[in-house]
Scaffold this motif. Structure first.
Motif, PDB file in Angstrom:
ATOM      1  N   LEU A  71       0.854  -1.185   0.000  1.00  0.00           N
ATOM      2  CA  LEU A  71       0.000   0.000   0.000  1.00  0.00           C
ATOM      3  C   LEU A  71       0.889   1.234   0.000  1.00  0.00           C
ATOM      4  N   PHE A  72       0.963   1.933  -1.142  1.00  0.00           N
ATOM      5  CA  PHE A  72       1.768   3.149  -1.252  1.00  0.00           C
ATOM      6  C   PHE A  72       0.894   4.351  -0.922  1.00  0.00           C
ATOM      7  N   GLY A  73       1.439   5.247  -0.075  1.00  0.00           N
ATOM      8  CA  GLY A  73       0.695   6.437   0.309  1.00  0.00           C
ATOM      9  C   GLY A  73       1.258   7.684  -0.331  1.00  0.00           C
ATOM     10  N   ALA A  74       0.452   8.741  -0.368  1.00  0.00           N
ATOM     11  CA  ALA A  74       0.910  10.015  -0.929  1.00  0.00           C
ATOM     12  C   ALA A  74       1.988  10.656  -0.072  1.00  0.00           C
ATOM     13  N   ASP A  75       2.115  10.216   1.178  1.00  0.00           N
ATOM     14  CA  ASP A  75       3.177  10.737   2.054  1.00  0.00           C
ATOM     15  C   ASP A  75       4.477   9.975   1.871  1.00  0.00           C
ATOM     16  N   LEU A  76       4.603   9.230   0.771  1.00  0.00           N
ATOM     17  CA  LEU A  76       5.806   8.502   0.398  1.00  0.00           C
ATOM     18  C   LEU A  76       6.087   7.322   1.333  1.00  0.00           C
ATOM     19  N   THR A  77       5.040   6.756   1.924  1.00  0.00           N
ATOM     20  CA  THR A  77       5.192   5.553   2.734  1.00  0.00           C
ATOM     21  C   THR A  77       4.745   4.345   1.940  1.00  0.00           C
ATOM     22  N   ALA A  78       5.305   3.180   2.320  1.00  0.00           N
ATOM     23  CA  ALA A  78       4.923   1.887   1.735  1.00  0.00           C
ATOM     24  C   ALA A  78       4.614   0.955   2.888  1.00  0.00           C
ATOM     25  N   VAL A  79       3.415   0.436   2.935  1.00  0.00           N
ATOM     26  CA  VAL A  79       2.947  -0.378   4.061  1.00  0.00           C
ATOM     27  C   VAL A  79       2.587  -1.766   3.560  1.00  0.00           C
ATOM     28  N   VAL A  80       3.127  -2.779   4.268  1.00  0.00           N
ATOM     29  CA  VAL A  80       2.752  -4.173   4.009  1.00  0.00           C
ATOM     30  C   VAL A  80       2.023  -4.664   5.254  1.00  0.00           C
ATOM     31  N   PRO A  81       0.721  -4.870   5.171  1.00  0.00           N
ATOM     32  CA  PRO A  81      -0.054  -5.253   6.355  1.00  0.00           C
ATOM     33  C   PRO A  81       0.094  -6.735   6.692  1.00  0.00           C
ATOM     34  N   GLY A  82       1.258  -7.121   7.193  1.00  0.00           N
ATOM     35  CA  GLY A  82       1.506  -8.511   7.530  1.00  0.00           C
ATOM     36  C   GLY A  82       2.945  -8.875   7.253  1.00  0.00           C
ATOM     37  N   ASP A  83       3.176 -10.131   6.940  1.00  0.00           N
ATOM     38  CA  ASP A  83       4.523 -10.618   6.657  1.00  0.00           C
ATOM     39  C   ASP A  83       4.844 -10.390   5.185  1.00  0.00           C
ATOM     40  N   PRO A  84       5.795  -9.501   4.864  1.00  0.00           N
ATOM     41  CA  PRO A  84       6.091  -9.233   3.450  1.00  0.00           C
ATOM     42  C   PRO A  84       6.800 -10.411   2.803  1.00  0.00           C
ATOM     43  N   ALA A  85       6.462 -10.656   1.552  1.00  0.00           N
ATOM     44  CA  ALA A  85       7.144 -11.704   0.801  1.00  0.00           C
ATOM     45  C   ALA A  85       8.603 -11.313   0.578  1.00  0.00           C
ATOM     46  N   ALA A  86       9.427 -12.302   0.258  1.00  0.00           N
ATOM     47  CA  ALA A  86      10.858 -12.049   0.114  1.00  0.00           C
ATOM     48  C   ALA A  86      11.136 -11.037  -0.990  1.00  0.00           C
ATOM     49  N   GLY A  87      10.464 -11.186  -2.149  1.00  0.00           N
ATOM     50  CA  GLY A  87      10.708 -10.254  -3.243  1.00  0.00           C
ATOM     51  C   GLY A  87      10.284  -8.839  -2.904  1.00  0.00           C
ATOM     52  N   VAL A  88       9.178  -8.687  -2.181  1.00  0.00           N
ATOM     53  CA  VAL A  88       8.715  -7.361  -1.775  1.00  0.00           C
ATOM     54  C   VAL A  88       9.714  -6.721  -0.828  1.00  0.00           C
ATOM     55  N   SER A  89      10.221  -7.484   0.136  1.00  0.00           N
ATOM     56  CA  SER A  89      11.195  -6.937   1.087  1.00  0.00           C
ATOM     57  C   SER A  89      12.463  -6.489   0.381  1.00  0.00           C
ATOM     58  N   ARG A  90      12.946  -7.304  -0.562  1.00  0.00           N
ATOM     59  CA  ARG A  90      14.171  -6.924  -1.267  1.00  0.00           C
ATOM     60  C   ARG A  90      13.957  -5.654  -2.074  1.00  0.00           C
ATOM     61  N   LEU A  91      12.804  -5.538  -2.739  1.00  0.00           N
ATOM     62  CA  LEU A  91      12.537  -4.351  -3.554  1.00  0.00           C
ATOM     63  C   LEU A  91      12.448  -3.104  -2.684  1.00  0.00           C
ATOM     64  N   LEU A  92      11.677  -3.170  -1.614  1.00  0.00           N
ATOM     65  CA  LEU A  92      11.497  -1.980  -0.781  1.00  0.00           C
ATOM     66  C   LEU A  92      12.758  -1.648   0.004  1.00  0.00           C
ATOM     67  N   ASP A  93      13.506  -2.649   0.435  1.00  0.00           N
ATOM     68  CA  ASP A  93      14.760  -2.359   1.133  1.00  0.00           C
ATOM     69  C   ASP A  93      15.764  -1.679   0.225  1.00  0.00           C
ATOM     70  N   SER A  94      15.660  -1.917  -1.086  1.00  0.00           N
ATOM     71  CA  SER A  94      16.618  -1.314  -2.010  1.00  0.00           C
ATOM     72  C   SER A  94      16.334   0.157  -2.281  1.00  0.00           C
ATOM     73  N   CYS A  95      15.091   0.590  -2.115  1.00  0.00           N
ATOM     74  CA  CYS A  95      14.754   1.977  -2.486  1.00  0.00           C
ATOM     75  C   CYS A  95      14.054   2.738  -1.373  1.00  0.00           C
ATOM     76  N   ALA A  96      13.886   2.147  -0.188  1.00  0.00           N
ATOM     77  CA  ALA A  96      13.192   2.819   0.912  1.00  0.00           C
ATOM     78  C   ALA A  96      13.831   2.397   2.219  1.00  0.00           C
ATOM     79  N   ASP A  97      13.511   3.125   3.288  1.00  0.00           N
ATOM     80  CA  ASP A  97      14.049   2.853   4.618  1.00  0.00           C
ATOM     81  C   ASP A  97      12.929   2.345   5.520  1.00  0.00           C
ATOM     82  N   ARG A  98      13.234   1.283   6.269  1.00  0.00           N
ATOM     83  CA  ARG A  98      12.239   0.756   7.211  1.00  0.00           C
ATOM     84  C   ARG A  98      12.038   1.753   8.345  1.00  0.00           C
TER      85      ARG A  98
END
Length: 847
Positions: A539-566
């Protein structure tokens, strides 16, 4: 009875078993249905079964898995040897009816055997196996390994003599009789200091657990040394292992008395002599009652699931982080405190959870160094690598479902060789991934605690303090309290089991019951319904946040870790995109269009907020406009053709010169390397004051050899003079004065002592003349005349003006000056100037 006779009698007894008796023993001793590791199966039939039953390792393993009541009966048998049931009951202060269940427990495991009248210990049992509270060797073992002289020395300590002919056999027989004399032993011990008497008396009352606290160990060793000095304790002179260095097998799977190895030991008969009259050995045949309270199954299952989910989520986040950015490893192994704190803050959890998750990942073989060597092995680790990253098994583990990941972590903890959360000797937390050698007694405390809890009903719960006595009864050989611990018994096992989701709200969780029973398939099915599935939608927000409501899949974690900060983790994992995080993705080779396409593929609804698209494209527009390249030295030259020649010179190819401006070049070589290479190629560079800048001045071309001799002008000087040529004109006559000696003030200001160091061959007044010329620069009266020896040995006389010192060449300082009257600039080495003369007024006017 000799050991061979005992083995023969035991084999005959096994041959007389009924099929029901044999089946009952094999059910209690499954190790007898297969050969011991590294051994052949041996003979078949009753003889082979008897041999496997009395195997030393097998006896040791079985004897340490006994509850407290049977263990105390075994201790009594080890003390007195073959005896009758009434005498054994009297020794334990009980009756034969109460003794029967515990004795039957030993009979089913063939640790003792009954011929109908006498209860015999299994052959080799007294020699090869120690109970949880080590009792030392039997007297026969002590005596048979001594020489005659040693036996005589021991007899003198005990105030005994050999009667009859004196030889080794008579000395050994006398010592054997003396050690069996309880009155003699008590009289010797009565002369000991009070603390020694107390420690020796404690040897006869084995409680079923070894006291391995430092204070108890110190007092015991002091008492044993005193006993050795007075002929009551002995060391094994033949070598061996176990208590006192005697050849007893370590009590598998844990050696609770290993800390006592290689010291003096009391024979068991001496221990029995220390027993006060009428005081029986301790005997607790009944399991202690456990105070309980009621708890709901739903509450237990929910709390256990939440704890295991927290551990799995932390471990998953650690694998994602280590895969993207490996951690630095301590020189002695493990992960440092600073990194643990950073990770705890990053994952919004506590440091203890991060440490525990790292250790469990290491135990499972999911973490390695950059060379692929697995980290987290017991016994410490001297790292060959410098970083901590994910092993190939860790990458595969990350791709699995949450239930499989959670089960792998829980089973890894259950098989851990030691406590993971126990501090070191100084009370400080141990670095993660740097596990201790492994303590079977500490690991067994985990089994004892879970086994005690398993006896409670599904709606019954208790506390650690209330369950501790029952856990100790379940497995007395386990270490309830570690040597350096001051906490409640079983506290580390309890806390770790709660983190692993096996204990919750004071009760054994359903997962703990299944794993304790060895039902991993049922445990996986249970976790499949309790653990949420992986989510591959963001779930991408207009405030530049990305939310995964639960346990993120491996591919999702790798993608978001590469371009965003937890930013946080809980019921949902939150990332935030920023110019810095997007820049990181672009630095790793992603393009703006490709990154946006990948983000759209995981976005809920397949669309990205407009601010996010603008952010990625704005960062990509300015990304890479500024370029940074490594450079250690800078080469500067106002002569553009000369710099081009230097950069193209093949002899200087090893410098890797890169021309970044018409008059500037850079290199990764050090200034010293650049100067040496340029001078070797025939150029005349000089270092600048900044320390990393090399100035290749005009007039220092490749024909520098002739220039260095002071004979010919350089080609560069001829082709491009340092100053613009002036129209020829008749030289104007000017009145000149002969050069005068410099004043003391000028000499002091110019530091003539420095010139004396650079040109020690000159005299003091010659130093003053040079100093005056250097200070005068291009002013009138700053000319001198020198006598110079060239590189080929030719001596000439030169008149110089506009003197100045330049850098060193081959460790020698040079002088740059204008040669008069031709006006050419030349270079002269100070160490080749043999004399300096003042210039007369007529010569100056002529120049």
């Amino acid at each position: 009875m000799a050991e061979e006779e005992q083995v023969r009698a035991f084999a005959e007894h096994v041959a007389g078993w009924t099929p029901e008796q044999r089946a009952r023993v094999e059910a209690a001793r499954p190790d007898t249905t297969r050969p011991a590791p590294g051994r052949k199966r041996g003979a078949a039939g009753p003889a082979g079964l008897a041999e496997r039953l009395i195997d030393g390792n097998a006896l040791a393993a079985v004897s340490t898995a006994l509850p407290l009541g049977p263990t105390q009966v075994l201790v009594a048998v080890l003390l007195v040897g073959a005896t009758t049931r009434p005498r054994l009951a009297d020794l334990l202060g009980t009756d034969t009816t109460t003794l029967a269940p515990c004795l039957e427990h030993l009979l089913e495991r063939a640790l003792v055997w009954d011929d109908g009248e006498v209860v015999h210990p299994a052959p080799r049992l007294r020699r090869r196996v120690q109970p949880p509270q080590p009792l030392g060797p039997i007297v026969e073992e002590v005596v048979e390994q001594l020489t005659g002289t040693e036996a005589d020395t021991a007899l003198r300590k005990l105030n005994r003599r050999v009667s009859g002919p004196k030889n080794r056999q008579s000395s050994l027989a006398a010592l054997h009789a003396a050690l069996l004399d309880e009155a003699l032993v008590r009289s010797v011990v009565s002369t000991a200091p009070p603390r020694v008497r107390k420690a020796l008396a404690a040897r006869f009352t084995p409680t079923g657990t070894a006291d391995v606290t430092p204070a108890a160990m110190q007092h015991e060793q002091e008492a044993l040394r005193w006993a050795e000095q007075h002929g009551l304790a002995y060391r094994n002179r033949r070598g061996g292992y176990g208590y006192g260095g005697w050849e007893t097998y370590p009590v598998s799977p844990y050696d609770v008395f290993g800390l006592y190895s290689f010291g003096p030991a009391l024979p068991r008969e001496v221990v029995m002599a220390l027993r006060p009259d009428g005081v029986p050995l301790p005997f607790d045949p009944v399991r202690p009652e456990i105070p309980v309270h009621t708890v709901s199954e739903e509450a237990v299952a929910s709390a256990a699931s939440a704890a295991l989910h927290e551990l799995t989520a932390t471990a998953t986040a650690l694998v994602d982080e280590l895969e993207r950015a490996p951690l630095p490893q301590l020189r002695s192994g493990g992960v440092g405190v600073r990194e643990v704190r950073r990770l705890a803050k990053l994952f919004t959890t506590d440091e203890a959870t991060v440490r525990f998750a790292l250790d469990v990942l290491g135990l499972r073989g999911l973490i390695a160094d950059e060379h692929g060597a697995l980290l987290g092995a017991p016994g410490g680790y001297s790292p060959e690598g410098d970083t901590v990253t994910v092993s190939p098994e860790g990458v595969a583990w990350r791709e699995r479902d949450p239930a499989e990941r959670a089960l792998a972590l829980a089973t890894a903890w259950l098989a851990a060789p030691d406590h993971l959360t126990e501090p070191d000797q100084n009370g400080k937390p141990r670095p993660p991934l740097l596990l201790p050698e492994g303590c079977g007694g500490c690991a067994a405390s985990r089994t004892a605690l879970l086994s005690a809890l398993a006896r409670l009903g599904p709606l019954e719960a208790t506390t650690l303090q209330q369950i501790a006595p029952a856990a100790r009864w379940e497995l007395p050989a386990a270490h309830a309290v570690h040597a350096y611990a001051t906490d409640t018994p079983y506290s580390y096992a309890w806390q770790e089991a709660e983190r692993a989701g096996l204990i919750a709200r004071g009760a054994l969780a359903p997962l703990g019951r299944l794993l304790l029973a060895g039902d991993e398939a049922g445990a996986l099915q249970l976790l499949g319904g309790a653990m949420p599935s992986s989510i591959d939608e963001v779930l991408f927000g207009a405030d530049l946040t990305a939310v995964v409501p639960g346990d993120p899949a491996a591919g999702v974690s790798r993608l978001l870790d590469s371009c965003a900060d937890r930013e946080g983790r809980g019921g949902a994992v939150v990332w935030r995109l920023s110019p810095g995080s997007v820049r990181r993705a672009l630095d790793e080779g992603a393009g703006a269009d490709g990154l946006l396409h990948r983000l759209e593929s995981v976005a809920a609804g397949g669309r990205l907020p407009q601010p996010l698209v603008y952010l990625v494209r704005d960062v990509a527009r300015t990304h890479g406009v500024l370029r940074v390249r490594p450079a250690v030295s800078v080469l500067r030259c106002p002569d553009e053709p000369l710099l081009a020649q230097v950069c193209a010179d093949r002899a200087l190819g090893k410098l890797g010169l890169v021309r970044i401006a018409p008059t500037v070049a850079t290199t990764t070589a050090t200034p010293e390397q650049v100067l040496t290479a340029l001078r070797a190629a025939g150029y005349l560079p000089m270092p600048e004051e900044a320390g990393t800048v090399v100035d290749l001045v005009p007039g220092s071309g490749a024909a520098g050899t002739a220039d260095a001799r002071g004979d010919e002008p350089t080609e560069t000087t001829k082709a491009k003079p340092s100053k613009p040529a002036q129209p020829e004109a008749a030289p104007a006559k000017r009145k000149t004065q002969p050069a005068a000696r410099p004043s003391r003030a000028a000499a002091s200001q110019g530091r003539p002592d420095r010139l004396a160091e650079l040109a020690p061959q000159l005299k003091a007044h010659e130093h003053q003349l040079l100093l005056a010329a250097l200070e005068g620069g291009e002013s009138a009266g700053s000319e001198v005349e020198i006598e110079y020896v060239t590189v080929v040995g030719t001596r000439s006389r030169r008149r110089l003006g506009s003197l100045r010192l330049i850098g060193q060449e081959a460790g020698k300082t040079s002088l740059r000056a204008t040669s008069l009257p031709d006006g050419e600039e030349r270079t002269f080495r100070l160490d080749r100037i043999v004399a300096v003369h003042p210039v007369s007024g007529a010569e100056a006017a002529e120049g």
